[in-house]
Motif scaffolding. Structure first.
Motif, PDB file in Angstrom:
ATOM      1  N   HIS A 130       0.895  -1.458   0.140  1.00  0.00           N
ATOM      2  CA  HIS A 130      -0.116  -0.133   0.009  1.00  0.00           C
ATOM      3  C   HIS A 130       0.665   1.145   0.149  1.00  0.00           C
ATOM      4  CE1 HIS A 130       0.924  -0.039   4.578  1.00  0.00           C
ATOM      5  NE2 HIS A 130       0.367   1.085   4.493  1.00  0.00           N
ATOM      6  N   ALA A 131       2.198   1.553   0.503  1.00  0.00           N
ATOM      7  CA  ALA A 131       3.056   2.781   0.206  1.00  0.00           C
ATOM      8  C   ALA A 131       3.181   2.758  -0.566  1.00  0.00           C
ATOM      9  CB  ALA A 131       3.507   2.490   1.880  1.00  0.00           C
ATOM     10  N   ASN A 132       3.647   1.701  -1.736  1.00  0.00           N
ATOM     11  CA  ASN A 132       4.415   2.409  -2.970  1.00  0.00           C
ATOM     12  C   ASN A 132       3.101   2.593  -3.612  1.00  0.00           C
ATOM     13  OD1 ASN A 132       6.601   0.665  -1.671  1.00  0.00           O
ATOM     14  ND2 ASN A 132       5.662  -1.207  -2.557  1.00  0.00           N
ATOM     15  N   TYR A 133       2.240   2.558  -3.272  1.00  0.00           N
ATOM     16  CA  TYR A 133       1.459   3.699  -4.124  1.00  0.00           C
ATOM     17  C   TYR A 133       1.549   5.606  -4.673  1.00  0.00           C
ATOM     18  CZ  TYR A 133      -2.004  -0.821  -5.078  1.00  0.00           C
ATOM     19  OH  TYR A 133      -2.116  -1.763  -5.685  1.00  0.00           O
ATOM     20  N   LEU A 134       1.745   5.694  -2.898  1.00  0.00           N
ATOM     21  CA  LEU A 134       1.891   7.151  -2.735  1.00  0.00           C
ATOM     22  C   LEU A 134       4.086   7.830  -3.672  1.00  0.00           C
ATOM     23  CD1 LEU A 134       1.337   6.818   0.861  1.00  0.00           C
ATOM     24  CD2 LEU A 134      -0.051   7.683  -0.679  1.00  0.00           C
ATOM     25  N   ARG A 135       4.883   6.168  -3.028  1.00  0.00           N
ATOM     26  CA  ARG A 135       6.042   6.535  -3.712  1.00  0.00           C
ATOM     27  C   ARG A 135       5.424   6.942  -5.585  1.00  0.00           C
ATOM     28  NH1 ARG A 135       9.341   1.838  -0.840  1.00  0.00           N
ATOM     29  NH2 ARG A 135       9.184   3.043   1.890  1.00  0.00           N
ATOM     30  N   PHE A 136       4.535   5.896  -5.567  1.00  0.00           N
ATOM     31  CA  PHE A 136       4.496   6.507  -7.084  1.00  0.00           C
ATOM     32  C   PHE A 136       4.264   7.405  -7.532  1.00  0.00           C
ATOM     33  CE2 PHE A 136       3.547   1.220  -8.030  1.00  0.00           C
ATOM     34  CZ  PHE A 136       4.647   0.661  -7.242  1.00  0.00           C
ATOM     35  N   MET A 137       3.175   8.254  -6.681  1.00  0.00           N
ATOM     36  CA  MET A 137       2.648   9.643  -7.112  1.00  0.00           C
ATOM     37  C   MET A 137       3.902  10.512  -7.029  1.00  0.00           C
ATOM     38  SD  MET A 137      -1.171   8.655  -5.112  1.00  0.00           S
ATOM     39  CE  MET A 137      -2.641   7.259  -5.910  1.00  0.00           C
ATOM     40  N   GLU A 138       4.632   9.846  -5.559  1.00  0.00           N
ATOM     41  CA  GLU A 138       5.169  10.889  -5.546  1.00  0.00           C
ATOM     42  C   GLU A 138       6.155  11.126  -6.678  1.00  0.00           C
ATOM     43  OE1 GLU A 138       8.041  13.923  -3.629  1.00  0.00           O
ATOM     44  OE2 GLU A 138       6.220  13.200  -2.957  1.00  0.00           O
ATOM     45  N   ARG A 139       7.061  10.231  -7.166  1.00  0.00           N
ATOM     46  CA  ARG A 139       6.851  10.425  -8.304  1.00  0.00           C
ATOM     47  C   ARG A 139       6.843  10.845  -9.301  1.00  0.00           C
ATOM     48  NH1 ARG A 139       9.203   4.118  -8.627  1.00  0.00           N
ATOM     49  NH2 ARG A 139       9.884   4.011  -6.220  1.00  0.00           N
ATOM     50  N   ALA A 140       5.460  10.845  -9.753  1.00  0.00           N
ATOM     51  CA  ALA A 140       4.918  11.425 -11.097  1.00  0.00           C
ATOM     52  C   ALA A 140       4.674  13.090 -10.426  1.00  0.00           C
ATOM     53  CB  ALA A 140       3.382  10.874 -10.609  1.00  0.00           C
ATOM     54  N   ARG A 141       4.632  13.334  -8.695  1.00  0.00           N
ATOM     55  CA  ARG A 141       5.087  15.054  -9.183  1.00  0.00           C
ATOM     56  C   ARG A 141       6.502  15.191  -9.556  1.00  0.00           C
ATOM     57  NH1 ARG A 141       1.845  13.110  -4.639  1.00  0.00           N
ATOM     58  NH2 ARG A 141       4.006  13.608  -3.335  1.00  0.00           N
ATOM     59  N   THR A 142       6.773  14.962  -8.643  1.00  0.00           N
ATOM     60  CA  THR A 142       8.087  15.148  -9.251  1.00  0.00           C
ATOM     61  C   THR A 142       8.447  15.699 -10.837  1.00  0.00           C
ATOM     62  OG1 THR A 142       9.187  14.188  -7.038  1.00  0.00           O
ATOM     63  CG2 THR A 142      11.242  14.699  -8.262  1.00  0.00           C
ATOM     64  N   GLU A 143       8.945  14.077 -10.762  1.00  0.00           N
ATOM     65  CA  GLU A 143       8.477  14.537 -12.701  1.00  0.00           C
ATOM     66  C   GLU A 143       8.466  15.711 -13.221  1.00  0.00           C
ATOM     67  OE1 GLU A 143      11.039  12.731 -14.001  1.00  0.00           O
ATOM     68  OE2 GLU A 143      11.842  11.648 -12.142  1.00  0.00           O
ATOM     69  N   TRP A 144       6.715  15.563 -13.065  1.00  0.00           N
ATOM     70  CA  TRP A 144       5.732  16.682 -13.732  1.00  0.00           C
ATOM     71  C   TRP A 144       6.833  18.623 -13.616  1.00  0.00           C
ATOM     72  CZ3 TRP A 144       0.358  18.347 -12.049  1.00  0.00           C
ATOM     73  CH2 TRP A 144      -0.699  19.299 -12.912  1.00  0.00           C
ATOM     74  N   LEU A 145       7.417  18.639 -11.969  1.00  0.00           N
ATOM     75  CA  LEU A 145       7.978  19.353 -11.885  1.00  0.00           C
ATOM     76  C   LEU A 145       9.147  19.371 -12.674  1.00  0.00           C
ATOM     77  CD1 LEU A 145       7.782  20.075  -7.765  1.00  0.00           C
ATOM     78  CD2 LEU A 145       7.022  22.057  -9.819  1.00  0.00           C
ATOM     79  N   ARG A 146      10.236  18.488 -12.558  1.00  0.00           N
ATOM     80  CA  ARG A 146      11.158  18.445 -13.344  1.00  0.00           C
ATOM     81  C   ARG A 146      11.041  18.661 -15.513  1.00  0.00           C
ATOM     82  NH1 ARG A 146      13.231  13.639 -12.078  1.00  0.00           N
ATOM     83  NH2 ARG A 146      14.854  15.053 -10.986  1.00  0.00           N
TER      84      ARG A 146
END
Length: 136
Positions: A23-39
């Motif tokens: 369950h916590a890995n879904y949050l990691r995937f979402m964090e990556r999406a937000r970070t990559e968007w900023l990038r």
């Protein structure tokens, strides 16, 4: 840019003993999406901290797990901004599984509140205009 989508492959390390994504890995995937968007908008998290003395921190979230993702699934993690405040952003995020015939199956939905804070005192601060303009 209204919405950002990050493709992610589920690796064995992402799963729990039941063979589904922990369950916590879904949050990691979402964090990556937000970070990559900023990038993609030209903002690196480390440079924001060094040059503008700000970081974005998660202040709250609401998540609904609808269906499990499994080992080797091809996922799509979406991020779009729902609300822009003086010092905060609320993201609406979804995780989809790629299916046959170009179909997608919704697995997870979330609302994530992110706050801009000063690196000096970790108190909320106004989102810089240059970032705000690109996100609107």
């Amino acid at each position: 840019m209204n919405e950002f989508i990050l493709p992610v492959r589920v690796y064995y390390e992402d799963t729990d003993a039941g063979g589904v994504v922990y369950h916590a890995n879904y949050l990691r995937f979402m964090e990556r999406a937000r970070t990559e968007w900023l990038r993609t908008l030209g903002f690196e998290q480390d440079k924001l901290a060094q040059e503008l003395s700000i970081v974005f921190v998660v202040a709250g979230l609401e998540i609904a797990y609808r269906k499990p993702a499994r080992f080797n699934d091809a996922l799509f993690i979406s991020a779009k901004i729902d609300t822009i405040g003086r010092a905060s952003l609320v993201f609406k995020q979804e995780i989809w599984r790629e299916g046959g015939n170009n179909s997608r199956e919704l697995l997870t939905t979330a609302s994530v509140k992110v706050v801009c804070v000063s690196t000096g005192n970790f108190r909320s601060t106004t989102i810089p205009t240059v970032i705000r303009e690109l996100l609107q």
